[in-house]
Write a protein that holds these residues in place. Structure first.
Motif, PDB file in Angstrom:
ATOM      1  N   GLY A 297      20.346 -17.851 -23.842  1.00 53.44           N
ATOM      2  CA  GLY A 297      19.565 -17.956 -25.051  1.00 53.44           C
ATOM      3  C   GLY A 297      18.155 -17.942 -24.220  1.00 53.44           C
ATOM      4  N   ASP A 298      17.089 -17.795 -25.382  1.00 52.23           N
ATOM      5  CA  ASP A 298      15.833 -17.897 -25.114  1.00 52.23           C
ATOM      6  C   ASP A 298      15.115 -19.150 -24.697  1.00 52.23           C
ATOM      7  OD1 ASP A 298      13.183 -17.082 -24.772  1.00 52.23           O
ATOM      8  OD2 ASP A 298      12.882 -16.457 -26.766  1.00 52.23           O
ATOM      9  N   VAL A 299      14.859 -19.405 -23.307  1.00 51.37           N
ATOM     10  CA  VAL A 299      14.371 -20.638 -22.942  1.00 51.37           C
ATOM     11  C   VAL A 299      12.908 -20.866 -23.631  1.00 51.37           C
ATOM     12  CG1 VAL A 299      13.893 -22.000 -20.950  1.00 51.37           C
ATOM     13  CG2 VAL A 299      15.783 -20.610 -21.076  1.00 51.37           C
ATOM     14  N   ASN A 300      12.004 -19.621 -23.469  1.00 52.99           N
ATOM     15  CA  ASN A 300      10.789 -19.817 -23.744  1.00 52.99           C
ATOM     16  C   ASN A 300      10.524 -20.201 -25.286  1.00 52.99           C
ATOM     17  OD1 ASN A 300       9.824 -19.402 -21.045  1.00 52.99           O
ATOM     18  ND2 ASN A 300       9.702 -17.113 -21.520  1.00 52.99           N
ATOM     19  N   GLY A 301      11.403 -19.637 -25.962  1.00 51.87           N
ATOM     20  CA  GLY A 301      11.500 -19.920 -27.399  1.00 51.87           C
ATOM     21  C   GLY A 301      11.911 -21.288 -27.774  1.00 51.87           C
ATOM     22  N   PHE A 302      13.064 -21.717 -27.115  1.00 50.01           N
ATOM     23  CA  PHE A 302      13.343 -22.969 -27.395  1.00 50.01           C
ATOM     24  C   PHE A 302      12.290 -24.153 -27.134  1.00 50.01           C
ATOM     25  CE2 PHE A 302      15.165 -26.980 -25.444  1.00 50.01           C
ATOM     26  CZ  PHE A 302      16.122 -27.454 -26.529  1.00 50.01           C
ATOM     27  N   MET A 303      11.540 -23.929 -25.751  1.00 45.86           N
ATOM     28  CA  MET A 303      10.528 -24.955 -25.498  1.00 45.86           C
ATOM     29  C   MET A 303       9.254 -24.838 -26.244  1.00 45.86           C
ATOM     30  SD  MET A 303      11.878 -26.747 -23.250  1.00 45.86           S
ATOM     31  CE  MET A 303      10.429 -27.498 -23.188  1.00 45.86           C
ATOM     32  N   SER A 304       9.232 -23.555 -26.848  1.00 43.86           N
ATOM     33  CA  SER A 304       7.925 -23.325 -27.732  1.00 43.86           C
ATOM     34  C   SER A 304       8.378 -24.045 -28.951  1.00 43.86           C
ATOM     35  CB  SER A 304       7.850 -21.988 -28.121  1.00 43.86           C
ATOM     36  OG  SER A 304       6.744 -21.742 -29.110  1.00 43.86           O
ATOM     37  N   SER A 305       9.234 -24.169 -29.677  1.00 42.43           N
ATOM     38  CA  SER A 305       9.933 -24.902 -30.755  1.00 42.43           C
ATOM     39  C   SER A 305       9.951 -26.210 -30.441  1.00 42.43           C
ATOM     40  CB  SER A 305      11.198 -24.385 -31.342  1.00 42.43           C
ATOM     41  OG  SER A 305      11.345 -23.205 -31.575  1.00 42.43           O
ATOM     42  N   TYR A 306      10.296 -26.830 -29.369  1.00 38.08           N
ATOM     43  CA  TYR A 306      10.366 -28.038 -28.905  1.00 38.08           C
ATOM     44  C   TYR A 306       9.051 -28.805 -28.842  1.00 38.08           C
ATOM     45  CZ  TYR A 306      12.148 -31.992 -26.057  1.00 38.08           C
ATOM     46  OH  TYR A 306      12.328 -33.378 -25.831  1.00 38.08           O
ATOM     47  N   ARG A 307       7.809 -27.999 -28.162  1.00 40.96           N
ATOM     48  CA  ARG A 307       6.678 -28.504 -28.081  1.00 40.96           C
ATOM     49  C   ARG A 307       5.626 -28.285 -29.249  1.00 40.96           C
ATOM     50  NH1 ARG A 307       7.411 -32.972 -25.204  1.00 40.96           N
ATOM     51  NH2 ARG A 307       8.310 -32.301 -23.065  1.00 40.96           N
ATOM     52  N   LYS A 308       6.061 -27.527 -30.123  1.00 41.53           N
ATOM     53  CA  LYS A 308       5.349 -26.965 -31.244  1.00 41.53           C
ATOM     54  C   LYS A 308       4.809 -28.020 -32.120  1.00 41.53           C
ATOM     55  CE  LYS A 308       5.045 -23.217 -34.819  1.00 41.53           C
ATOM     56  NZ  LYS A 308       3.916 -22.463 -34.227  1.00 41.53           N
ATOM     57  N   GLN A 309       3.425 -27.730 -32.698  1.00 47.88           N
ATOM     58  CA  GLN A 309       2.967 -28.744 -33.700  1.00 47.88           C
ATOM     59  C   GLN A 309       2.422 -28.026 -34.975  1.00 47.88           C
ATOM     60  OE1 GLN A 309       2.813 -31.791 -33.860  1.00 47.88           O
ATOM     61  NE2 GLN A 309       3.745 -32.336 -31.832  1.00 47.88           N
ATOM     62  N   PRO A 310       3.023 -28.172 -36.060  1.00 49.85           N
ATOM     63  CA  PRO A 310       3.693 -29.061 -36.335  1.00 49.85           C
ATOM     64  C   PRO A 310       5.336 -28.953 -35.639  1.00 49.85           C
ATOM     65  CG  PRO A 310       3.556 -27.877 -38.391  1.00 49.85           C
ATOM     66  CD  PRO A 310       2.558 -27.496 -37.292  1.00 49.85           C
ATOM     67  N   PRO A 311       5.947 -29.805 -35.448  1.00 53.15           N
ATOM     68  CA  PRO A 311       7.655 -29.725 -34.759  1.00 53.15           C
ATOM     69  C   PRO A 311       8.254 -28.885 -35.498  1.00 53.15           C
ATOM     70  CG  PRO A 311       7.170 -31.899 -35.239  1.00 53.15           C
ATOM     71  CD  PRO A 311       5.945 -31.188 -35.876  1.00 53.15           C
ATOM     72  N   ARG A 312       9.202 -28.289 -34.671  1.00 45.52           N
ATOM     73  CA  ARG A 312      10.383 -27.603 -35.617  1.00 45.52           C
ATOM     74  C   ARG A 312      11.728 -27.987 -34.576  1.00 45.52           C
ATOM     75  NH1 ARG A 312       8.721 -21.458 -34.906  1.00 45.52           N
ATOM     76  NH2 ARG A 312      10.883 -21.247 -35.518  1.00 45.52           N
ATOM     77  N   ARG A 313      12.927 -27.765 -35.426  1.00 44.78           N
ATOM     78  CA  ARG A 313      14.243 -27.741 -34.870  1.00 44.78           C
ATOM     79  C   ARG A 313      14.305 -26.766 -34.070  1.00 44.78           C
ATOM     80  NH1 ARG A 313      18.020 -30.001 -39.739  1.00 44.78           N
ATOM     81  NH2 ARG A 313      16.687 -31.996 -40.600  1.00 44.78           N
ATOM     82  N   ALA A 314      15.450 -27.165 -33.068  1.00 43.15           N
ATOM     83  CA  ALA A 314      15.582 -25.902 -31.883  1.00 43.15           C
ATOM     84  C   ALA A 314      16.961 -26.334 -31.279  1.00 43.15           C
ATOM     85  CB  ALA A 314      14.371 -25.876 -30.807  1.00 43.15           C
ATOM     86  N   GLN A 315      17.350 -25.244 -30.829  1.00 47.35           N
ATOM     87  CA  GLN A 315      18.614 -25.493 -30.059  1.00 47.35           C
ATOM     88  C   GLN A 315      18.925 -24.294 -29.101  1.00 47.35           C
ATOM     89  OE1 GLN A 315      21.490 -25.256 -33.461  1.00 47.35           O
ATOM     90  NE2 GLN A 315      22.676 -23.441 -32.560  1.00 47.35           N
ATOM     91  N   ILE A 316      19.646 -24.677 -28.268  1.00 47.74           N
ATOM     92  CA  ILE A 316      19.861 -23.767 -27.032  1.00 47.74           C
ATOM     93  C   ILE A 316      21.274 -24.057 -26.284  1.00 47.74           C
ATOM     94  CG2 ILE A 316      18.807 -24.897 -25.166  1.00 47.74           C
ATOM     95  CD1 ILE A 316      17.469 -22.301 -24.190  1.00 47.74           C
ATOM     96  N   GLU A 317      21.830 -23.072 -25.832  1.00 46.18           N
ATOM     97  CA  GLU A 317      23.320 -23.394 -25.185  1.00 46.18           C
ATOM     98  C   GLU A 317      23.126 -23.286 -23.632  1.00 46.18           C
ATOM     99  OE1 GLU A 317      27.837 -21.232 -25.217  1.00 46.18           O
ATOM    100  OE2 GLU A 317      26.634 -21.444 -27.058  1.00 46.18           O
TER     101      GLU A 317
END
Length: 560
Positions: free
Chosen positions: A289-309
């Protein structure tokens, strides 16, 4: 029997006290793992005074030796019991996994028990009885060293956890364990010095260890009752989470692990109190999956849900879905997050094997949806716990300040009058000193409930700290605020709090500072937080004026 006086019944009375406390804890709490550990530990403390009493009332030397053996076996097990109890309240059960290392670690206890039970060549306990009632052989010192080792290790884990835990309730439990251990150690060392080292030069003092056990038990009963260590609701919540197959961890806003379930350690070896660094966790894994997209959602303000395999290494699970869900307040500010690890390896095999398994896949998807709903409900409960005071049910100070910061800006912008009450329970310390902290807590709860019943639905009651409360009243001018203040003062004066099981009641009064804010404040505010602090400074000054003026008074001030 050579003694029938009060001295014989001394140890028995201490045993009865420990038995009463044992029954109280057993009957007033649900049987959980942590409670089983404590009751086992408490039972070991009960055996000592019982055996000492039985030794005093029998003249048969073989029975006395048997009772001494039982008492020292219980004393030998007490060190390991302390360690298990310490690991329970610090959450370090996972440190000792099943295997030969665990057996070796507790081998000193096994050896001490065998020495006490077998007493080879009377090197542990001699059959001859001294005037003090005890006769120790050279092997006796092995149990002393063993107990010192386990108590030292218990203190190590307790003090280490005290510096790593962030929750006030868990810190209070750890302090409880440290204090109880010091109480017992102080009496044990006194017994060793007076009745062993100085036995030939000082008169023996009977019952020192028993007194230490009783005082330790009393302290634990009070502390457990006060801090709700075995609270059934919290235990039930943890049992529900532990029953899930997914690994679940609750983090604060600094990524410190606050709580986990049992399945979590099957995926990640990060313990409570440690920091979970997502970047470091993902770095050695094979990510799909997209690691950068996952970490961007993980650290984003306001925060967002994220998942990765990912494919976990050194784990019994091959493919795992890592799902993160932020815990936010009503202003969408993150106060923590929930991370789950869901095994999807079998799901991948089913997909790759045949499309005929679509029904199984649909069932799995429905299970995931149900799990997300469960996590959402748990998130809502955690949000509620984060903004309320556990003792009184009022909002806490943190929530109040966040709420007022937005409310004040709106009120100033549209020239809406409002008021702030700051009140303090008069002479609350004397209530704690006279009746104890349990009655003091009941006074706080009862007073908060009485005040809440006198307020309007739009008013906000919060516990400001200790016995101090604050009330925010929107759309309230000075005259209205004084009417409400008098109503609250009268309600508190009329409130009666029962003490114990008798007919005695406690009445309290309050001193109150009232700050009414009218029209005319310039907008926009340069610094809303500084303005809000100034409001509380003035309300606090009015409160102290009321207290200095004799208490049970209301002092009104107004900010133009």
């Amino acid at each position: 029997m050579n003694r029938l006086g009060l001295t014989i019944w001394y140890e028995f009375s201490l045993f009865v006290l420990l038995l009463i406390m044992f029954g109280f804890i057993f009957l007033s709490h649900s049987i959980t793992v942590s409670l089983k550990v404590y009751l086992s530990f408490h039972f070991l403390m009960m055996l000592w005074p019982l055996c000492q009493f039985a030794i005093d009332i029998t003249e048969r030397h073989d029975v006395q030796l048997l009772l001494k053996t039982v008492s020292y076996v219980s004393l030998s097990l007490l060190g390991a019991g302390w360690l298990f109890f310490s690991l329970t309240i610090t959450g370090h059960f996972s440190v000792y996994k099943p295997g030969y290392r665990k057996v070796l670690f507790f081998m000193p206890t096994v050896v001490a028990v065998l020495l006490a039970a077998m007493n080879p060549n009377e090197l542990y306990l001699r059959t001859a009885v001294t005037e003090s009632g005890r006769s120790h052989g050279p092997l006796f010192w092995f149990i002393a060293v063993t107990l010192f080792f386990y108590c030292s290790l218990s203190l190590f884990y307790l003090f280490r956890a005290l510096h790593t835990r962030t929750g006030k309730r868990q810190k209070a439990q750890i302090v409880m364990g440290i204090t109880g251990l010091f109480i017992m150690l102080s009496f044990g060392m006194t017994e060793l010095i007076v009745n062993v080292f100085l036995a030939n030069s000082l008169s023996p003092i009977n019952g020192l260890i028993s007194i230490g056990f009783v005082l330790t038990g009393v302290y634990f009963v009070v502390a457990i009752r006060r801090y709700g260590m075995f609270n059934i609701i919290e235990v039930a919540h943890q049992d529900v989470i532990d029953s899930m197959n997914s690994g679940i961890a609750v983090l604060d806003d600094q990524d410190i692990v606050l709580a986990t379930n049992k399945a979590f350690y099957s995926f990640v070896q990060v313990h409570v109190g440690e920091r979970l660094q997502m970047e470091e966790l993902l770095k050695p894994l094979h990510i799909e999956g997209d690691v950068n997209g996952f970490m961007s959602s993980y650290r984003k303000q306001p925060p967002r849900r994220a998942q990765i395999e990912a494919c976990l290494q050194n784990s019994s699970y091959s493919h795992v879905t890592i799902y993160t869900s932020p815990i936010v307040d009503q202003y969408n500010a993150m106060i923590g997050r929930i991370i789950t690890f869901q095994d999807v390896g079998e799901l991948r095999k089913l997909v790759e094997a045949s499309n005929r398994q679509n029904e199984v896949l649909q069932d799995r998807n429905r299970a995931l949806i149900v799990m997300q709903d469960e996590l959402f409900i748990a998130n809502r409960k955690l949000e509620q716990m984060a903004v309320t005071d556990s003792l009184t049910g009022c909002y806490n100070r943190r929530y109040l300040m966040q709420q007022l910061e937005h409310e004040v800006i709106t009120n100033i912008r549209y020239n809406i009058p409002f008021a702030i009450f700051l009140f303090d329970i008069d002479f609350f310390k004397s209530i704690n000193d006279t009746y104890g902290h349990i009655v003091g807590d009941e006074v706080l709860r009862s007073t908060a409930e009485a005040v809440r019943g006198a307020l309007r639905r739009t008013d906000i009651l919060a516990r400001y700290g200790g016995e101090e409360f604050t009330v925010y009243l929107p759309h309230t001018n000075r005259a209205q605020s004084m009417m409400l203040a008098e109503r609250i003062k009268h309600v508190v004066e009329s409130n009666k709090v029962l003490v114990g099981s008798g007919d005695e009641t406690v009445n309290v009064t309050i001193s109150m500072g009232v700050l009414a804010v009218g029209e005319g404040v310039s907008y926009p505010l340069e610094d809303p937080k500084a303005y809000l602090r100034e409001l509380f400074v003035q309300a606090d000054a009015a409160l102290y004026e009321a207290k200095d003026g004799g208490r049970n008074r209301i002092v009104n001030t107004m900010l133009a």
